[in-house]
Design a protein around this motif. Structure first.
Motif, PDB file in Angstrom:
ATOM      1  N   GLU A 171    -158.069  48.461  16.392  1.00 45.38           N
ATOM      2  CA  GLU A 171    -156.829  47.851  15.897  1.00 45.38           C
ATOM      3  C   GLU A 171    -156.136  48.738  14.861  1.00 45.38           C
ATOM      4  OE1 GLU A 171    -157.262  43.789  14.600  1.00 45.38           O
ATOM      5  OE2 GLU A 171    -155.392  43.867  13.446  1.00 45.38           O
ATOM      6  N   LYS A 172    -156.943  49.387  14.016  1.00 43.38           N
ATOM      7  CA  LYS A 172    -156.328  50.190  12.942  1.00 43.38           C
ATOM      8  C   LYS A 172    -155.542  51.382  13.523  1.00 43.38           C
ATOM      9  CE  LYS A 172    -160.600  52.741  11.658  1.00 43.38           C
ATOM     10  NZ  LYS A 172    -160.467  53.796  12.639  1.00 43.38           N
ATOM     11  N   ASP A 173    -155.976  51.891  14.669  1.00 44.88           N
ATOM     12  CA  ASP A 173    -155.238  53.003  15.294  1.00 44.88           C
ATOM     13  C   ASP A 173    -153.888  52.513  15.829  1.00 44.88           C
ATOM     14  OD1 ASP A 173    -157.558  54.319  14.737  1.00 44.88           O
ATOM     15  OD2 ASP A 173    -158.182  54.608  16.829  1.00 44.88           O
ATOM     16  N   TYR A 174    -153.929  51.350  16.494  1.00 44.47           N
ATOM     17  CA  TYR A 174    -152.656  50.800  17.005  1.00 44.47           C
ATOM     18  C   TYR A 174    -151.684  50.569  15.848  1.00 44.47           C
ATOM     19  CZ  TYR A 174    -155.180  49.589  21.388  1.00 44.47           C
ATOM     20  OH  TYR A 174    -155.907  49.613  22.562  1.00 44.47           O
ATOM     21  N   ARG A 175    -152.220  50.072  14.736  1.00 41.62           N
ATOM     22  CA  ARG A 175    -151.349  49.788  13.578  1.00 41.62           C
ATOM     23  C   ARG A 175    -150.800  51.087  12.991  1.00 41.62           C
ATOM     24  NH1 ARG A 175    -151.029  44.633  12.037  1.00 41.62           N
ATOM     25  NH2 ARG A 175    -152.641  43.228  12.831  1.00 41.62           N
ATOM     26  N   LEU A 176    -151.678  52.085  12.860  1.00 38.62           N
ATOM     27  CA  LEU A 176    -151.270  53.376  12.289  1.00 38.62           C
ATOM     28  C   LEU A 176    -150.145  54.005  13.126  1.00 38.62           C
ATOM     29  CD1 LEU A 176    -152.075  55.659  10.189  1.00 38.62           C
ATOM     30  CD2 LEU A 176    -153.446  56.633  12.036  1.00 38.62           C
ATOM     31  N   TRP A 177    -150.307  53.963  14.452  1.00 35.25           N
ATOM     32  CA  TRP A 177    -149.322  54.601  15.335  1.00 35.25           C
ATOM     33  C   TRP A 177    -147.998  53.839  15.314  1.00 35.25           C
ATOM     34  CZ3 TRP A 177    -153.486  55.074  19.757  1.00 35.25           C
ATOM     35  CH2 TRP A 177    -154.386  56.077  19.412  1.00 35.25           C
ATOM     36  N   ARG A 178    -148.095  52.521  15.192  1.00 37.97           N
ATOM     37  CA  ARG A 178    -146.854  51.725  15.103  1.00 37.97           C
ATOM     38  C   ARG A 178    -146.123  52.086  13.804  1.00 37.97           C
ATOM     39  NH1 ARG A 178    -142.490  49.905  16.597  1.00 37.97           N
ATOM     40  NH2 ARG A 178    -141.779  47.906  15.835  1.00 37.97           N
ATOM     41  N   GLU A 179    -146.896  52.172  12.703  1.00 34.54           N
ATOM     42  CA  GLU A 179    -146.269  52.526  11.418  1.00 34.54           C
ATOM     43  C   GLU A 179    -145.684  53.936  11.468  1.00 34.54           C
ATOM     44  OE1 GLU A 179    -149.469  51.824   8.671  1.00 34.54           O
ATOM     45  OE2 GLU A 179    -149.364  49.665   9.107  1.00 34.54           O
ATOM     46  N   ALA A 180    -146.302  54.817  12.271  1.00 36.17           N
ATOM     47  CA  ALA A 180    -145.800  56.195  12.378  1.00 36.17           C
ATOM     48  C   ALA A 180    -144.525  56.262  13.221  1.00 36.17           C
ATOM     49  CB  ALA A 180    -146.878  57.089  12.984  1.00 36.17           C
ATOM     50  N   GLY A 181    -144.205  55.168  13.935  1.00 38.23           N
ATOM     51  CA  GLY A 181    -142.934  55.162  14.672  1.00 38.23           C
ATOM     52  C   GLY A 181    -143.037  54.884  16.160  1.00 38.23           C
ATOM     53  N   ALA A 182    -144.266  54.683  16.678  1.00 40.93           N
ATOM     54  CA  ALA A 182    -144.371  54.371  18.115  1.00 40.93           C
ATOM     55  C   ALA A 182    -143.725  53.010  18.373  1.00 40.93           C
ATOM     56  CB  ALA A 182    -145.829  54.358  18.558  1.00 40.93           C
ATOM     57  N   ASP A 183    -143.004  52.914  19.507  1.00 42.12           N
ATOM     58  CA  ASP A 183    -142.232  51.699  19.795  1.00 42.12           C
ATOM     59  C   ASP A 183    -142.896  50.795  20.825  1.00 42.12           C
ATOM     60  OD1 ASP A 183    -139.401  52.428  18.533  1.00 42.12           O
ATOM     61  OD2 ASP A 183    -140.201  54.225  19.492  1.00 42.12           O
ATOM     62  N   ARG A 184    -143.581  51.433  21.773  1.00 40.84           N
ATOM     63  CA  ARG A 184    -144.063  50.655  22.931  1.00 40.84           C
ATOM     64  C   ARG A 184    -145.486  51.069  23.273  1.00 40.84           C
ATOM     65  NH1 ARG A 184    -138.819  52.980  25.756  1.00 40.84           N
ATOM     66  NH2 ARG A 184    -137.271  51.900  24.486  1.00 40.84           N
ATOM     67  N   TYR A 185    -146.224  50.152  23.906  1.00 43.66           N
ATOM     68  CA  TYR A 185    -147.592  50.489  24.340  1.00 43.66           C
ATOM     69  C   TYR A 185    -147.813  49.952  25.749  1.00 43.66           C
ATOM     70  CZ  TYR A 185    -152.252  52.277  23.450  1.00 43.66           C
ATOM     71  OH  TYR A 185    -153.395  53.056  23.476  1.00 43.66           O
TER      72      TYR A 185
END
Ligand code: SAM
Length: 357
Positions: A137-151
């Motif tokens: 979960e922490k990776d998904y959160r980190l990447w979202r905070e870094a600017g990723a929009d979609r998964y």
């Protein structure tokens, strides 16, 4: 864009569309899907630049050519500079989105990936879609905070017994992709999922339930494609152990792929749906065009550097596996224009997301 007509398809109706044999009825299905697509997402076709950043994978999915135990393939991980180069190619070609895909490569360090996402986002302004498999979960959160929009994370099949058999869990870790999709939505991603069509052991009942699940999951993006056997995988060698009796087993034909694509459009009128590489692999250039006429509204030209293309062989003879990025872009543009469709501008966010959240 018009409000799409609600097409109420229950499980029985979905099952019927999957099995009708009458040519005229099938022509009606393609027409219904095309009309629903025009109403739900419009006439424009959006382009996504696909970058296969790594073919390394920790998993041993029985069907996939880049599984950990396939030592026939040479492993690679693109350098950040190579990724930036692809991002600029997408930007210069006028794309709105980049898709970073990889095997489930646990050695992709979360901060390394976050730095790439942040830099690409700041420098190019492109929307970023990730398809990197199951992570903490922490990776998904980190990447979202870094600017990723979609998964994007396909649940592959909703039949748990079949899923566990063809997608063995990592030691001490149970896969629950439906729970991950819920989490991704909570974190704020635009969420995509999908299935393999015609995987040995997939029944028509289970496939109909999966299509119905697209609706209950309220997916923003849906990716579906026929299963293509890879000779260096266990499933290709022992499919007899899985195949169901005649009449129950879903065939992995390109036509069944189109049916599932069309039905996905009918149950999710506002989702973004790509005309997938698996269709183009089985049906040549026609595959991509027919996909666009039977419910799809997205095309994903492959921007992965040519030297890596053949190494990302999830199945054999993958379409465009020897092309340079420029050629993939030119072909996509030509095919879209040949259909009389226009190329979408901007990020191409899912109309489903815009309506709901
Ligand atoms: N590792 C990420 C994940 O698991 O979601 C993304 C990469 S994975 C290779 C991308 C997709 O390839 C899978 O979701 C699967 O549906 C598809 N795929 C793998 N092997 C395939 C095959 N033999 N035929 C058709 N599609 C395949």
């Amino acid at each position: 864009m018009q409000e799409p007509n609600a097409i109420s398809l229950d499980l029985q109706a979905i099952h019927r569309w999957l099995t009708v044999t009458d040519e005229q009825e099938l022509a009606d299905l393609w027409q219904l899907a095309d009309t629903c697509s025009q109403q739900g997402v419009g006439d424009e076709v959006h382009l996504r630049g696909l970058v296969e950043i790594s073919n390394r994978c920790s998993r041993n999915c029985l069907y996939c050519g880049i599984r950990a135990d396939n030592h026939q393939i040479q492993c690679y991980l693109m350098s950040p500079e190579e990724v930036y180069d692809c991002a600029w190619k997408a930007r210069k070609a006028g794309f709105g989105t980049l898709v970073f895909q990889a095997g489930e490569d646990q050695s992709i360090e979360a901060h390394w990936m976050a730095d790439i996402i942040r830099k690409v986002k700041i420098d190019t302004g492109l929307a970023i879609t990730l398809s990197l498999g199951e992570r903490e979960e922490k990776d998904y959160r980190l990447w979202r905070e870094a600017g990723a929009d979609r998964y994007l994370l396909r649940f592959e099949t909703g039949n748990k017994q079949l899923f566990d058999a063809i997608h063995p869990p990592l030691p001490g870790h149970q896969s629950n992709r439906l729970a991950i999709l819920k989490l991704l939505r909570e974190i704020g991603y635009e969420v995509g999922s999908g299935i393999l069509v015609g995987i040995p052991g997939q029944s028509f009942d289970s496939l109909a339930a999966d299509i119905d699940r697209f609706r209950t999951l309220d997916l923003d993006m849906i990716g579906v494609g026929p299963y293509i056997p890879h000779p260096d995988t266990p499933l290709a060698r022992c499919s007899d152990q899985f195949i169901l009796p005649a009449g129950e087993q879903v065939p992995n034909t390109v036509e069944m792929g189109y049916r599932v694509l069309a039905l996905a459009r009918l149950v999710c009128p506002r989702a973004n749906i790509p005309s997938t590489t698996a269709l183009a692999t089985l049906d040549g250039p026609l595959g991509r065009e027919l996909g666009l006429q039977r419910g799809a509204n997205i095309v994903m030209p492959n921007l992965t550097p040519q030297k890596y293309r053949r190494m990302y062989e999830i199945y054999p003879a993958k379409a465009a596996s020897t092309e340079e990025a420029e050629q993939s872009i030119a072909t996509a543009l030509q095919q879209i224009r040949a259909l009389g469709r226009s190329v979408g501008s901007g990020r191409g966010d899912s109309p489903n997301l815009k309506k709901n959240r």
